[in-house]
Design a protein around this motif. Structure first.
Motif, PDB file in Angstrom:
ATOM      1  N   VAL B  21       0.829  -1.206   0.000  1.00 61.15           N
ATOM      2  CA  VAL B  21       0.000   0.000   0.000  1.00 61.15           C
ATOM      3  C   VAL B  21       0.869   1.265   0.000  1.00 61.15           C
ATOM      4  O   VAL B  21       1.791   1.388   0.797  1.00 61.15           O
ATOM      5  N   ASP B  22       0.583   2.153  -0.934  1.00 58.07           N
ATOM      6  CA  ASP B  22       1.164   3.495  -0.936  1.00 58.07           C
ATOM      7  C   ASP B  22       0.046   4.467  -0.588  1.00 58.07           C
ATOM      8  O   ASP B  22      -0.986   4.458  -1.239  1.00 58.07           O
ATOM      9  N   LEU B  23       0.272   5.272   0.446  1.00 60.39           N
ATOM     10  CA  LEU B  23      -0.798   6.188   0.855  1.00 60.39           C
ATOM     11  C   LEU B  23      -0.176   7.411   1.502  1.00 60.39           C
ATOM     12  O   LEU B  23       0.748   7.299   2.308  1.00 60.39           O
ATOM     13  N   HIS B  24      -0.693   8.557   1.124  1.00 66.12           N
ATOM     14  CA  HIS B  24      -0.223   9.814   1.679  1.00 66.12           C
ATOM     15  C   HIS B  24      -1.317  10.365   2.577  1.00 66.12           C
ATOM     16  O   HIS B  24      -2.432  10.591   2.120  1.00 66.12           O
ATOM     17  N   VAL B  25      -1.013  10.524   3.877  1.00 60.30           N
ATOM     18  CA  VAL B  25      -2.006  11.041   4.824  1.00 60.30           C
ATOM     19  C   VAL B  25      -1.613  12.475   5.164  1.00 60.30           C
ATOM     20  O   VAL B  25      -0.648  12.705   5.893  1.00 60.30           O
ATOM     21  N   PRO B  26      -2.346  13.473   4.637  1.00 65.06           N
ATOM     22  CA  PRO B  26      -1.931  14.857   4.844  1.00 65.06           C
ATOM     23  C   PRO B  26      -2.155  15.335   6.282  1.00 65.06           C
ATOM     24  O   PRO B  26      -3.072  14.857   6.955  1.00 65.06           O
ATOM     25  N   SER B  27      -1.315  16.255   6.724  1.00 64.99           N
ATOM     26  CA  SER B  27      -1.423  16.795   8.082  1.00 64.99           C
ATOM     27  C   SER B  27      -2.691  17.613   8.241  1.00 64.99           C
ATOM     28  O   SER B  27      -3.119  18.300   7.318  1.00 64.99           O
ATOM     29  N   GLY B  28      -3.281  17.520   9.431  1.00 60.10           N
ATOM     30  CA  GLY B  28      -4.423  18.354   9.765  1.00 60.10           C
ATOM     31  C   GLY B  28      -5.712  17.957   9.088  1.00 60.10           C
ATOM     32  O   GLY B  28      -6.697  18.678   9.163  1.00 60.10           O
ATOM     33  N   LYS B  29      -5.710  16.814   8.390  1.00 55.75           N
ATOM     34  CA  LYS B  29      -6.909  16.379   7.669  1.00 55.75           C
ATOM     35  C   LYS B  29      -7.369  15.017   8.206  1.00 55.75           C
ATOM     36  O   LYS B  29      -6.617  14.305   8.864  1.00 55.75           O
ATOM     37  N   ILE B  30      -8.618  14.674   7.852  1.00 50.20           N
ATOM     38  CA  ILE B  30      -9.156  13.368   8.217  1.00 50.20           C
ATOM     39  C   ILE B  30      -9.039  12.448   7.004  1.00 50.20           C
ATOM     40  O   ILE B  30      -9.610  12.733   5.950  1.00 50.20           O
ATOM     41  N   THR B  31      -8.269  11.371   7.161  1.00 54.12           N
ATOM     42  CA  THR B  31      -8.197  10.364   6.108  1.00 54.12           C
ATOM     43  C   THR B  31      -8.956   9.139   6.599  1.00 54.12           C
ATOM     44  O   THR B  31      -8.659   8.620   7.680  1.00 54.12           O
TER      45      THR B  31
END
Lengths: 209, 370
Positions: B21-31
């Motif tokens: 799995v490749d996944l980018h979880v951005p700061s300050g957001k809900i993933t």
């Protein structure tokens, strides 16, 4: 029958019952933890400790001096024997008590960042106290009863009153011995119950809203 | 920022729980990680704080490989909310919430003070603080779970189906409060659920997982509804996608018509004279719509009472979405949808055809922007 002598026998009986109980608990906690931690150990460990409980107490009292090199009259034999019996009862209790800790509680403790030993001592063990306390009560009563058998070897405790009564075909010491054994068993049972309650205020409050 | 870099979890028996799995979880957001059971979403979540160790790939938090940190220290810096709350039954509410601060070596008094603040933040009255978890309702326990996860003010929060064990009404209010809380706190949140509606409601970004630990699609909720990557995602996202996507189109700019109204308690004759096509909208003294009145039902009544009102129509907010506006128009017995302002006072009414025109305009604008 001298009352002072009876009091001494009662106190003897008390410590011969309680010391193995505490020693047994102290050894059962790490063993119970091992049985939970390494599931493969659970069945063999309970098998061995369960087997120990089936050894007749009289046989153990006689065999221990040979194994330990103690005097036949030494109370150490009684303490060691009863510690083995206590252990037999409590390893299962501790293992099952720890097993009854809800998985989400265990997972939460891990996720909060508890290291293994604090997690065990501050979350899992306290949550297992009600189950362990119940097992401890059974072991305490069982010990009070088993101690009497050592009277046949001459170790002084309330069981000596039974032997005395039988030898002299005299009911008074026999009945005194039985009554005091029952009193002692109830006393220990009550103390452990109170101790368990004091350690688990959260159980008492359950549903009391 | 959390980065999954070709992360794989393969168990010794050969089962692959998470597959590269490749996944980018951005700061300050809900993933939101969403998918059917056994798709690897929870395993992926647990690999972030090393409750599960990956067998391949790396997870980076702000550029640092989590593999290089001590697991217990790492976990104390990441909030974790578990399904069924997982509160410690032997500790009071306040001591549950103070858990992580105390693990971090705070003094007990300061930790409890912090815990009391957090209880207030999640909307729990202070008198619950010395109760035990078993004395709380499911919804209250879940709030304590959120407060406990916020204990040391971690920048990252992991939430594993936190609202799935409570009843639907409580769940909805917990979700709304959670969104409000996140607006103030701005945490980096990874949220696991099997409920696609919850994912669409809460997520800034939704990652749809498929059986076998494959990541099928990562998209914003509107994009997910508008453009599912494949049949699996389309099927999982479900029916009524066009209608549900309207939740993301604002209702501002709708042409509102003035609606003749009467107040509760008005004279029956006045109501009859005011009515249009046999119906009149009834308001309370703060101009909040109470319901439609079928004036033919006013026989023998001197004045308008709340009991004769038709309660079927929904009311939509002008600052809400086109989905709400369309539903108000469709559910109204008069075909005139009731639109109110932020405090619930009447602004006007709108007909279904007008909402549809607005929907077409919004779609054309979106097309033009692309």
């Amino acid at each position: 029958m001298d009352w002072l002598e009876v009091v001494v026998l009662f106190l003897q009986h008390l410590w011969l019952s309680v010391v193995p109980l505490l020693l047994g608990l102290a050894v059962a906690i790490p063993l119970g933890w091992l049985a939970r931690r390494y599931r493969r150990l659970y069945a063999p460990m309970l098998g061995v400790t369960g087997l120990a409980y089936t050894i007749p107490s009289l046989a153990l009292f006689v065999a221990l001096p040979v194994i330990l090199g103690t005097q036949i009259l030494s109370p150490v034999n009684v303490v060691v024997a009863l510690t083995i019996y206590t252990l037999a009862l409590l390893v299962r209790t501790v293992a099952d008590g720890l097993g009854a800790v809800p998985d989400d509680v265990r997972q939460a403790a891990l996720a909060m960042g508890y290291r293994p030993l604090p997690r065990f001592l501050r979350v899992e063990l306290p949550v297992a106290v009600p189950v362990i306390g119940a097992g401890l009560r059974v072991a305490a009563v069982s010990n009070v009863s088993l101690v009497t058998v050592s009277a046949l070897l001459g170790v002084p405790q309330l069981g000596a009153l039974f032997v005395d009564g039988l030898n002299r075909a005299y009911l008074a010491p026999l009945i005194t011995g039985i009554v005091l054994c029952v009193v002692l068993a109830l006393l220990l049972d009550g103390l452990i119950l109170l101790g368990t309650r004091a350690l688990t205020p959260w159980q008492r409050e359950r549903g009391a809203t | 920022m959390i980065e999954f870099d070709a992360v794989t979890k393969r168990y010794p028996d050969g089962t692959v729980a998470v597959d590269s799995v490749d996944l980018h979880v951005p700061s300050g957001k809900i993933t939101v990680l969403v998918g059917p059971s056994g798709c690897g979403k929870t395993t992926s979540l647990r690999m972030i704080n090393r409750m599960v160790e990956p067998t391949g790939g790396r997870i980076l938090i702000d550029g640092t490989d989590t593999n290089t940190s001590d697991p217990a220290t790492l976990r104390r810096g990441i909030g974790y909310v578990i399904q069924h709350a997982g509160l410690f039954p032997h500790r009071t509410v306040v001591d549950n919430v103070a858990t992580v601060p105390i693990l971090l070596g705070w003094r007990r008094k300061k930790a409890r003070q912090r815990a009391m603040e957090l209880l207030e933040l999640v909307g729990l009255p202070p008198e619950l603080s010395d109760r035990y978890p078993s004395q709380l309702s499911g919804g209250q326990q879940q709030r304590v779970g959120v407060a406990r996860a916020l204990g040391a003010d971690p920048p990252i929060m992991l939430m594993d189906e936190p609202f799935s064990a409570v009843d639907p009404v409580v769940r909805e209010s917990l979700q709304d409060e959670f969104l409000r809380l996140q607006q103030d706190l701005g945490k980096t949140i990874v949220f696991v659920t099997h409920d696609i509606d919850e994912a669409i409601k809460l997520g800034d970004q939704v990652a749809v997982f498929q059986a076998g630990g494959h990541l099928a699609q990562v998209a914003t909720p509107p994009d997910l509804l508008a453009d599912p990557a494949d049949d699996f995602v389309a099927g999982f996202v479900g029916k009524d996608r066009g209608y549900r996507a309207l939740s993301f189109t604002p209702a501002d700019g709708l042409p509102l018509e003035k609606e003749p109204t009467v107040e509760v308690g008005a004279d029956a004759e006045v109501a009859r004279r005011t009515s249009v096509e046999g119906w009149v909208l009834v308001l309370d003294d703060a101009r909040r719509p109470q319901g439609w009145l079928d004036v033919s039902r006013l026989t023998g009544e001197d004045e308008v009472t709340p009991t004769v009102l038709h309660r079927g129509g929904t009311v939509a907010s002008a600052t809400g979405s086109l989905r709400g506006a369309l539903d108000a128009a469709l559910s109204s017995p008069t075909g005139r949808g009731v639109i109110v302002d932020d405090i619930g006072a009447l602004l006007g009414t709108v007909r279904p055809a007008q909402v549809l025109v607005q929907i077409e305009n919004a779609a054309a604008e979106a097309e033009a922007r692309h």
